[in-house]
Design an enzyme around this catalytic site. Structure first.
Site, PDB file in Angstrom:
ATOM      1  N   THR A 140      57.689 -28.171  60.381  1.00 17.05           N
ATOM      2  CA  THR A 140      57.278 -28.725  62.346  1.00 17.05           C
ATOM      3  C   THR A 140      55.776 -28.946  62.273  1.00 17.05           C
ATOM      4  OG1 THR A 140      57.612 -27.346  64.026  1.00 17.05           O
ATOM      5  CG2 THR A 140      57.028 -25.802  62.043  1.00 17.05           C
ATOM      6  N   ASP A 141      55.583 -29.418  63.382  1.00 18.22           N
ATOM      7  CA  ASP A 141      53.842 -29.629  63.087  1.00 18.22           C
ATOM      8  C   ASP A 141      53.025 -28.548  63.922  1.00 18.22           C
ATOM      9  OD1 ASP A 141      55.373 -30.074  65.686  1.00 18.22           O
ATOM     10  OD2 ASP A 141      54.641 -31.748  66.761  1.00 18.22           O
ATOM     11  N   GLU A 142      54.201 -27.858  64.274  1.00 16.28           N
ATOM     12  CA  GLU A 142      53.637 -26.174  64.918  1.00 16.28           C
ATOM     13  C   GLU A 142      52.766 -25.798  64.092  1.00 16.28           C
ATOM     14  OE1 GLU A 142      56.218 -24.221  67.677  1.00 16.28           O
ATOM     15  OE2 GLU A 142      57.295 -26.016  68.075  1.00 16.28           O
ATOM     16  N   TYR A 184      56.895 -18.067  65.863  1.00 18.02           N
ATOM     17  CA  TYR A 184      57.951 -19.363  65.145  1.00 18.02           C
ATOM     18  C   TYR A 184      57.090 -20.384  64.435  1.00 18.02           C
ATOM     19  CZ  TYR A 184      60.103 -23.679  63.982  1.00 18.02           C
ATOM     20  OH  TYR A 184      60.768 -25.190  63.751  1.00 18.02           O
ATOM     21  N   LYS A 223      57.404 -19.921  60.015  1.00 12.75           N
ATOM     22  CA  LYS A 223      57.420 -21.634  59.029  1.00 12.75           C
ATOM     23  C   LYS A 223      55.738 -22.264  58.447  1.00 12.75           C
ATOM     24  CE  LYS A 223      59.819 -24.153  59.734  1.00 12.75           C
ATOM     25  NZ  LYS A 223      61.244 -24.732  59.006  1.00 12.75           N
TER      26      LYS A 223
HETATM   27  P1  NAD Z   1      69.323 -25.191  65.008  1.00 11.47           P
HETATM   28  O1  NAD Z   1      68.743 -23.713  65.211  1.00 11.47           O
HETATM   29  O2  NAD Z   1      69.983 -25.827  65.400  1.00 11.47           O
HETATM   30  O3  NAD Z   1      69.646 -24.949  63.280  1.00 11.47           O
HETATM   31  C1  NAD Z   1      70.065 -23.937  62.462  1.00 11.47           C
HETATM   32  C2  NAD Z   1      70.699 -23.735  61.563  1.00 11.47           C
HETATM   33  O4  NAD Z   1      70.500 -22.568  60.700  1.00 11.47           O
HETATM   34  C3  NAD Z   1      71.502 -23.220  62.103  1.00 11.47           C
HETATM   35  O5  NAD Z   1      73.027 -24.163  61.513  1.00 11.47           O
HETATM   36  C4  NAD Z   1      72.574 -21.917  61.911  1.00 11.47           C
HETATM   37  O6  NAD Z   1      73.529 -20.947  61.404  1.00 11.47           O
HETATM   38  C5  NAD Z   1      71.029 -21.945  60.239  1.00 11.47           C
HETATM   39  N1  NAD Z   1      71.237 -20.163  59.958  1.00 11.47           N
HETATM   40  C6  NAD Z   1      69.694 -19.334  60.751  1.00 11.47           C
HETATM   41  N2  NAD Z   1      69.269 -18.582  60.085  1.00 11.47           N
HETATM   42  C7  NAD Z   1      70.293 -18.752  58.813  1.00 11.47           C
HETATM   43  C8  NAD Z   1      70.429 -18.080  57.343  1.00 11.47           C
HETATM   44  N3  NAD Z   1      69.622 -17.267  57.725  1.00 11.47           N
HETATM   45  N4  NAD Z   1      71.008 -17.945  56.377  1.00 11.47           N
HETATM   46  C9  NAD Z   1      71.933 -19.576  55.866  1.00 11.47           C
HETATM   47  N5  NAD Z   1      71.864 -20.149  57.439  1.00 11.47           N
HETATM   48  C10 NAD Z   1      71.109 -19.754  58.852  1.00 11.47           C
HETATM   49  O7  NAD Z   1      67.634 -25.827  64.643  1.00 11.47           O
HETATM   50  P2  NAD Z   1      66.994 -27.156  64.065  1.00 11.47           P
HETATM   51  O8  NAD Z   1      65.991 -27.423  65.374  1.00 11.47           O
HETATM   52  O9  NAD Z   1      68.178 -28.239  63.797  1.00 11.47           O
HETATM   53  O10 NAD Z   1      66.110 -27.006  63.085  1.00 11.47           O
HETATM   54  C11 NAD Z   1      65.848 -27.208  61.886  1.00 11.47           C
HETATM   55  C12 NAD Z   1      65.196 -27.007  60.740  1.00 11.47           C
HETATM   56  O11 NAD Z   1      64.264 -28.233  61.268  1.00 11.47           O
HETATM   57  C13 NAD Z   1      64.468 -25.963  61.023  1.00 11.47           C
HETATM   58  O12 NAD Z   1      63.761 -25.610  59.861  1.00 11.47           O
HETATM   59  C14 NAD Z   1      63.585 -26.086  62.589  1.00 11.47           C
HETATM   60  O13 NAD Z   1      62.118 -25.751  61.767  1.00 11.47           O
HETATM   61  C15 NAD Z   1      63.049 -27.947  62.036  1.00 11.47           C
HETATM   62  N6  NAD Z   1      61.971 -28.461  62.528  1.00 11.47           N
HETATM   63  C16 NAD Z   1      63.259 -28.650  64.111  1.00 11.47           C
HETATM   64  C17 NAD Z   1      62.326 -29.341  64.671  1.00 11.47           C
HETATM   65  C18 NAD Z   1      63.269 -29.727  66.128  1.00 11.47           C
HETATM   66  O14 NAD Z   1      62.388 -29.847  67.182  1.00 11.47           O
HETATM   67  N7  NAD Z   1      64.326 -29.657  66.756  1.00 11.47           N
HETATM   68  C19 NAD Z   1      61.571 -30.417  64.381  1.00 11.47           C
HETATM   69  C20 NAD Z   1      60.680 -30.241  63.233  1.00 11.47           C
HETATM   70  C21 NAD Z   1      61.497 -28.709  62.122  1.00 11.47           C
HETATM   71  O1  DAU Z   2      57.526 -29.400  67.560  1.00 12.89           O
HETATM   72  C1  DAU Z   2      58.564 -29.427  66.657  1.00 12.89           C
HETATM   73  C2  DAU Z   2      59.007 -28.103  67.253  1.00 12.89           C
HETATM   74  O2  DAU Z   2      59.438 -28.904  68.687  1.00 12.89           O
HETATM   75  C3  DAU Z   2      60.680 -27.728  66.731  1.00 12.89           C
HETATM   76  O3  DAU Z   2      59.882 -26.857  65.213  1.00 12.89           O
HETATM   77  C4  DAU Z   2      60.722 -26.529  67.594  1.00 12.89           C
HETATM   78  O4  DAU Z   2      62.176 -26.061  66.439  1.00 12.89           O
HETATM   79  C5  DAU Z   2      61.736 -27.083  69.034  1.00 12.89           C
HETATM   80  O5  DAU Z   2      62.501 -25.583  69.254  1.00 12.89           O
HETATM   81  C6  DAU Z   2      60.342 -27.163  69.391  1.00 12.89           C
HETATM   82  O6  DAU Z   2      59.788 -26.760  69.719  1.00 12.89           O
HETATM   83  P1  DAU Z   2      59.132 -26.966  71.594  1.00 12.89           P
HETATM   84  O7  DAU Z   2      58.962 -25.793  71.849  1.00 12.89           O
HETATM   85  O8  DAU Z   2      58.183 -27.739  71.523  1.00 12.89           O
HETATM   86  O9  DAU Z   2      60.405 -27.318  72.596  1.00 12.89           O
HETATM   87  P2  DAU Z   2      60.830 -26.670  74.021  1.00 12.89           P
HETATM   88  O10 DAU Z   2      62.170 -27.094  73.831  1.00 12.89           O
HETATM   89  O11 DAU Z   2      61.524 -24.813  73.519  1.00 12.89           O
HETATM   90  O12 DAU Z   2      59.750 -26.818  74.558  1.00 12.89           O
HETATM   91  C7  DAU Z   2      59.297 -27.741  74.993  1.00 12.89           C
HETATM   92  C8  DAU Z   2      58.590 -27.837  75.647  1.00 12.89           C
HETATM   93  O13 DAU Z   2      59.087 -27.315  76.689  1.00 12.89           O
HETATM   94  C9  DAU Z   2      57.693 -27.556  75.535  1.00 12.89           C
HETATM   95  O14 DAU Z   2      56.285 -27.399  76.729  1.00 12.89           O
HETATM   96  C10 DAU Z   2      58.295 -25.831  76.410  1.00 12.89           C
HETATM   97  C11 DAU Z   2      58.691 -26.296  77.946  1.00 12.89           C
HETATM   98  N1  DAU Z   2      59.692 -25.272  78.273  1.00 12.89           N
HETATM   99  C12 DAU Z   2      60.529 -24.942  77.304  1.00 12.89           C
HETATM  100  C13 DAU Z   2      61.986 -24.691  78.181  1.00 12.89           C
HETATM  101  C14 DAU Z   2      63.072 -24.336  77.013  1.00 12.89           C
HETATM  102  C15 DAU Z   2      59.786 -25.479  79.788  1.00 12.89           C
HETATM  103  O15 DAU Z   2      59.183 -26.155  80.393  1.00 12.89           O
HETATM  104  N2  DAU Z   2      61.015 -25.125  80.145  1.00 12.89           N
HETATM  105  C16 DAU Z   2      61.867 -24.517  79.472  1.00 12.89           C
HETATM  106  O16 DAU Z   2      62.763 -23.828  80.071  1.00 12.89           O
END
Ligand code: NAD
Ligand code: DAU
Length: 351
Positions: free
Chosen positions: A132-134, A157, A161
């Site tokens: 992730t970019d975080e 988190y 990562k």
């Molecule tokens: P998600 O939470 O939707 O899915 C995670 C999946 O991993 C689920 O299917 C869960 O069952 C599985 N999982 C969790 N713990 C596990 C374990 N111990 N063993 C096996 N499986 C397990 O997540 P996502 O949003 O699809 O993110 C996927 C990946 O991409 C993550 O590594 C996250 O850090 C990365 N990522 C997410 C975003 C985003 O915006 N969602 C952006 C950049 C990177």
């Molecule tokens: O940047 C990549 C990341 O983006 C991924 O690595 C993470 O897995 C993914 O969850 C996401 O993280 P964020 O914290 O940016 O996403 P989230 O959707 O939780 O929040 C987006 C923005 O909205 C953040 O500034 C917090 C705000 N927010 C979020 C929630 C859930 C609110 O204002 N209200 C809310 O209820």
């Protein structure tokens, strides 16, 4: 060339789109989806491809070394695309240890097993770590994250990562494990669990529930359609250079409040509600502790070196996403029951 790829976290949001892309685009590959099915994992995300002959699901936790080792041996895995993680920042603030276990220990477990399984000849294998970019922390009003931006994670988190990225890199240096890492910005799209901003707010607008904007809604995120992230993973998996990191982003920055207002107006239109109806649901709540102000990715490297760029505009992607949720109310009902409801009460009851 045929490959047997373990995709971890394939039942989750991004993982399910990656599994679908690989299963349908590469019928000659065998795709093994390894997922523990936590609250975020949902096999309903993959019903359309579960009958494909090159797709196999294995329910397993990446922390369970004997089971993961047995899966590597059973299928003689040639590659790993690792997405399994605890992924929600707010949950990491409530219970950081879950993130240490899965994101750090789980990743190291996979690295150990891959290293042992490929030890006779590392050539031709790949451990692809999806990150992730975080990990880069937060930006001020100016600037972009590049691949050389120093790591500076601010939440449990992102710290977990960041640690996992370091372990992947360390296994490359120490044991010559062939790896590649991508650091991607915020994804959105179908099958996104409704605890993250966009799907949570779509669900709340449908149900006329308050839209809990953290702080003043001034935080900025760079949004990318999930299918474009899956396309980037395909390109980097096949053409990325060993031991390299690629940033992936949407060139698409939005302040939270502007994004929420746009979603409200789009949804009023789609639901046939008078303009301005959904905006009245906006409720300002206590800010997220350690809330990163701004993320923005410089995706020049992946663009110039590998020719990847987003294929979907934000307007198109957001409209498609909202339509998907409006058409998949049963999916929403299934995932918003049980554990998710308990989490929702804990997270928002004292804000
Ligand atoms: P998600 O939470 O939707 O899915 C995670 C999946 O991993 C689920 O299917 C869960 O069952 C599985 N999982 C969790 N713990 C596990 C374990 N111990 N063993 C096996 N499986 C397990 O997540 P996502 O949003 O699809 O993110 C996927 C990946 O991409 C993550 O590594 C996250 O850090 C990365 N990522 C997410 C975003 C985003 O915006 N969602 C952006 C950049 C990177
Ligand atoms: O940047 C990549 C990341 O983006 C991924 O690595 C993470 O897995 C993914 O969850 C996401 O993280 P964020 O914290 O940016 O996403 P989230 O959707 O939780 O929040 C987006 C923005 O909205 C953040 O500034 C917090 C705000 N927010 C979020 C929630 C859930 C609110 O204002 N209200 C809310 O209820």
């Amino acid at each position: 060339m045929s490959k047997t790829i373990i995709i971890t976290g394939g039942a989750g949001f991004i993982g399910s789109h990656v599994v679908r892309l690989f299963v349908t685009k590469y019928p000659e590959y065998k795709i093994i989806n390894v997922d523990a099915l936590t609250y975020a994992g949902n096999l309903e995300n993959l019903v359309d491809i579960e009958g494909q002959p090159n797709y196999i699901f294995e329910k397993a936790n990446i922390l369970d070394a004997p089971t993961i080792k047995a899966i590597f041996e059973k299928y003689n895995a040639s590659d790993v695309i690792h997405l399994a993680a605890e992924s929600h920042v707010d949950r990491s603030i409530l219970s950081p240890m879950d993130f240490i276990y899965t994101n750090i220990a789980g990743t190291v477990n996979l690295l150990n097993i891959a290293k042992e399984h490929w030890k006779k000849d590392m050539e031709g294998h790949r451990f692809y770590h999806v990150s992730t970019d975080e990990v880069y922390g937060t930006l001020g009003a100016e600037g972009l994250f590049t691949e050389t931006t120093p790591y500076s994670p601010n939440s449990p988190y992102s710290a977990s990562k960041a640690a996992s990225d370091h372990f992947v890199r360390a296994y490359g240096e120490t044991y010559h494990l062939p790896f590649v890492i991508t650091n991607c910005s915020n994804n959105y799209g179908p099958n996104h669990f409704p605890e993250k901003l966009i799907p949570l707010f779509i669900n709340n607008i449908i149900n006329n529930k308050p839209l809990p904007v953290y702080g003043k809604g001034e935080n900025t995120r760079d949004w990318l359609f999930v299918i474009d992230h899956a396309r980037a993973i395909d390109v980097v998996f096949h053409h990325g250079k060993d031991k390299e990191t690629y940033n992936v982003g949407g060139f698409n920055e939005w302040k939270n409040l502007d994004l929420v207002k746009m979603m409200c107006s789009l949804m009023d239109e789609k639901l046939g509600r008078p303009p301005g109806t959904s905006e009245q649901l906006i409720t300002y709540v206590k800010d997220r502790p350690g809330h990163d102000l701004r993320y923005a990715i410089d995706a020049t490297k992946i663009n110039k070196e590998l020719g990847w760029e987003p294929s979907v505009t934000f307007e198109e992607g957001l409209s498609k996403t909202i339509d998907w949720y409006l058409q998949n109310t049963e999916w929403l009902q299934h995932v918003t029951s049980g554990d998710y409801q308990k989490y929702y009460q804990t997270q928002y009851s004292n804000r």
